[in-house]
Design an enzyme around this catalytic site. Structure first.
Site, PDB file in Angstrom:
ATOM      1  N   HIS A  99      30.378  -3.287  90.680  1.00 42.81           N
ATOM      2  CA  HIS A  99      29.427  -3.981  91.052  1.00 42.81           C
ATOM      3  C   HIS A  99      27.663  -5.356  90.460  1.00 42.81           C
ATOM      4  O   HIS A  99      28.270  -4.885  89.307  1.00 42.81           O
ATOM      5  CB  HIS A  99      27.714  -2.557  92.310  1.00 42.81           C
ATOM      6  CG  HIS A  99      26.864  -2.091  91.372  1.00 42.81           C
ATOM      7  ND1 HIS A  99      26.740  -1.210  90.744  1.00 42.81           N
ATOM      8  CD2 HIS A  99      25.582  -2.487  90.969  1.00 42.81           C
ATOM      9  CE1 HIS A  99      26.092  -1.169  89.808  1.00 42.81           C
ATOM     10  NE2 HIS A  99      25.296  -1.897  90.084  1.00 42.81           N
TER      11      HIS A  99
ATOM     12  N   GLU B 257      18.233 -24.352  79.700  1.00 42.36           N
ATOM     13  CA  GLU B 257      19.125 -24.372  80.093  1.00 42.36           C
ATOM     14  C   GLU B 257      19.812 -26.326  80.283  1.00 42.36           C
ATOM     15  O   GLU B 257      19.923 -27.035  80.341  1.00 42.36           O
ATOM     16  CB  GLU B 257      20.487 -23.866  80.455  1.00 42.36           C
ATOM     17  CG  GLU B 257      20.364 -22.613  80.026  1.00 42.36           C
ATOM     18  CD  GLU B 257      22.161 -21.663  79.964  1.00 42.36           C
ATOM     19  OE1 GLU B 257      22.906 -22.380  81.052  1.00 42.36           O
ATOM     20  OE2 GLU B 257      22.154 -20.519  79.182  1.00 42.36           O
TER      21      GLU B 257
HETATM   22  P1  H2U Z   1      21.802  -2.116  88.348  1.00 41.40           P
HETATM   23  O1  H2U Z   1      23.333  -3.669  88.961  1.00 41.40           O
HETATM   24  O2  H2U Z   1      21.436  -2.274  87.592  1.00 41.40           O
HETATM   25  O3  H2U Z   1      22.921  -0.561  88.218  1.00 41.40           O
HETATM   26  O4  H2U Z   1      21.989  -1.756  89.727  1.00 41.40           O
HETATM   27  C1  H2U Z   1      21.824  -1.327  91.343  1.00 41.40           C
HETATM   28  C2  H2U Z   1      20.708  -1.841  92.360  1.00 41.40           C
HETATM   29  O5  H2U Z   1      21.436  -1.149  93.711  1.00 41.40           O
HETATM   30  C3  H2U Z   1      19.761  -1.636  91.706  1.00 41.40           C
HETATM   31  O6  H2U Z   1      18.636  -2.813  91.271  1.00 41.40           O
HETATM   32  C4  H2U Z   1      20.432  -0.894  94.308  1.00 41.40           C
HETATM   33  C5  H2U Z   1      19.406  -0.875  93.029  1.00 41.40           C
HETATM   34  O7  H2U Z   1      18.225  -1.082  93.565  1.00 41.40           O
HETATM   35  N1  H2U Z   1      20.484  -0.085  95.032  1.00 41.40           N
HETATM   36  C6  H2U Z   1      19.941  -0.198  96.528  1.00 41.40           C
HETATM   37  O8  H2U Z   1      19.654  -1.084  96.552  1.00 41.40           O
HETATM   38  N2  H2U Z   1      20.176   0.691  97.122  1.00 41.40           N
HETATM   39  C7  H2U Z   1      20.667   1.304  96.677  1.00 41.40           C
HETATM   40  O9  H2U Z   1      20.635   2.899  97.483  1.00 41.40           O
HETATM   41  C8  H2U Z   1      20.638   2.901  95.255  1.00 41.40           C
HETATM   42  C9  H2U Z   1      20.728   1.161  94.832  1.00 41.40           C
END
Ligand code: H2U
Length: 351
Positions: A186, A202
């Site tokens: 993701h 930039e």
């Molecule tokens: P990373 O890309 O740093 O792993 O973050 C995953 C994102 O997914 C994070 O910003 C979101 C977190 O807030 N998330 C959701 O929106 N809902 C969820 O149920 C789990 C993770």
């Protein structure tokens, strides 16, 4: 260039160089390099590669991730933190981040009462985009048509949010080493009512270059790298991948389209079968060139990471390996993904 010390007057104040010094070789002699895009300097000290490494070694990269985990909130059919249930998506899946750093509405902090205590309003939208329904793939393990779906989704979200916000940042925090909270493939999309710091630098650099030289900074930069051939990693009909002359992270790369493309939605179908970010706002943005920065946090190999600590935090960025040496190593990396080519191998080592 705005660094003090780059003007002839200031250079004269530097201590005298050793008159017996041999001819300068970047791979042996320390020097500082200028990043004209972000207006920063980096200290390059290639001779430090000889020092032994006794620091932290990261665990092997490859841990088996289940293809589908019903308890992983990014998987198809799973329940997210806010109680919503994901659809059984079979391509990309875009949703509003349940813990957004930027929200569309927030009260205005009002005027500052002192120049040392400034605040400005910050509004925006944060989204999460799943690349694929399976958790055990990453972008390089996906097929070209699957990657194309991601690029089309990036272009669409840039267009949608770019109509309302001056900056749309697409980024992928990849790997636990860099604080990625979830193994499912993701990225995140943050649109903001303000130009973030790096984007502002930039913007200033590209604007100034265009008015001085009459062409986009990154177009001329890509052209020069194609002529010099020292830092190229990959070239295709539409794209260049290179280790920038001013790279800070040892294996940092820059992805550039070969023609002038200001934003993601402007990419042609042929170009999309091969690339990512964009900016938006009225006025004239012809000085902008679409580009993607890739910053692997590695020092020497997949298990020895680089920490940005003492000197970097207090003074400026520093690197050991030269960008030219890094490009050479990256060119030598096999085209077959290490997870496909070496089944039993648990780590990918670039050295
Ligand atoms: P990373 O890309 O740093 O792993 O973050 C995953 C994102 O997914 C994070 O910003 C979101 C977190 O807030 N998330 C959701 O929106 N809902 C969820 O149920 C789990 C993770």
């Amino acid at each position: 260039m705005s660094r003090s010390g780059s003007t002839p007057e200031q250079r004269q104040q530097a201590p005298e160089a050793d008159a017996t010094a041999t001819t300068f070789r970047a791979s042996e002699h320390q020097h500082i390099r200028y990043n004209p895009l972000q207006d920063e300097w980096v200290l390059v000290s290639a001779h430090r590669m000889k020092r032994p490494w006794q620091g932290q070694v990261e665990p092997p990269l490859l841990k088996t991730v289940p293809r589908h985990d019903p308890h992983n909130p990014l998987c198809p059919g799973a329940t997210r933190a806010n109680g919503e249930v994901n659809p059984y998506y079979d391509g990309t899946f875009l949703f509003d981040n349940d813990f957004p750093a930027l929200q569309p509405d927030a009260p205005n902090p009002g005027p500052s009462d002192h120049p040392l205590f400034q605040t400005e309003a910050a509004r925006g939208v944060c989204k999460v985009m799943c690349f694929h329904p399976w958790s055990d793939v990453t972008l390089p393990l996906m097929s070209v048509p699957e990657i194309r779906t991601v690029i089309d989704a990036w272009a669409a979200v840039t267009e949608e949010l770019g109509a309302r916000y001056p900056w749309v940042q697409i980024f992928e925090n990849k790997g636990a080493m860099m604080g990625c909270s979830n193994p499912h493939p993701h990225c995140q999309v943050w649109a903001s009512s303000f130009l973030p710091d790096t984007a502002q630098r930039e913007e200033r650099s590209q604007q100034a270059y265009q008015s001085q030289h009459g062409e986009p900074l990154l177009m001329e930069y890509g052209h020069q790298e194609l002529l010099r051939k020292e830092r190229l990693v990959l070239t295709s009909e539409h794209w260049l991948v290179l280790v920038p002359f001013w790279a800070v992270w040892p294996f940092q790369t820059l992805l550039l389209p070969r023609r002038h493309v200001r934003r993601l939605p402007e990419l042609t179908p042929a170009e999309r079968d091969g690339a990512p970010t964009g900016s938006e706002a009225g006025a004239n943005w012809d000085h902008w060139q679409l580009h993607a920065h890739y910053y692997p946090p590695l020092l020497r190999s997949a298990t020895v990471r680089k920490f940005m600590v003492g000197y970097e935090m207090l003074a400026q960025a520093q690197r050991d390996l030269t960008p030219e040496q890094a490009a050479e190593r990256l060119r030598a990396v096999p085209e077959v993904h290490y997870r496909l080519g070496q089944k039993d191998r648990e780590t990918a080592t670039i050295a």
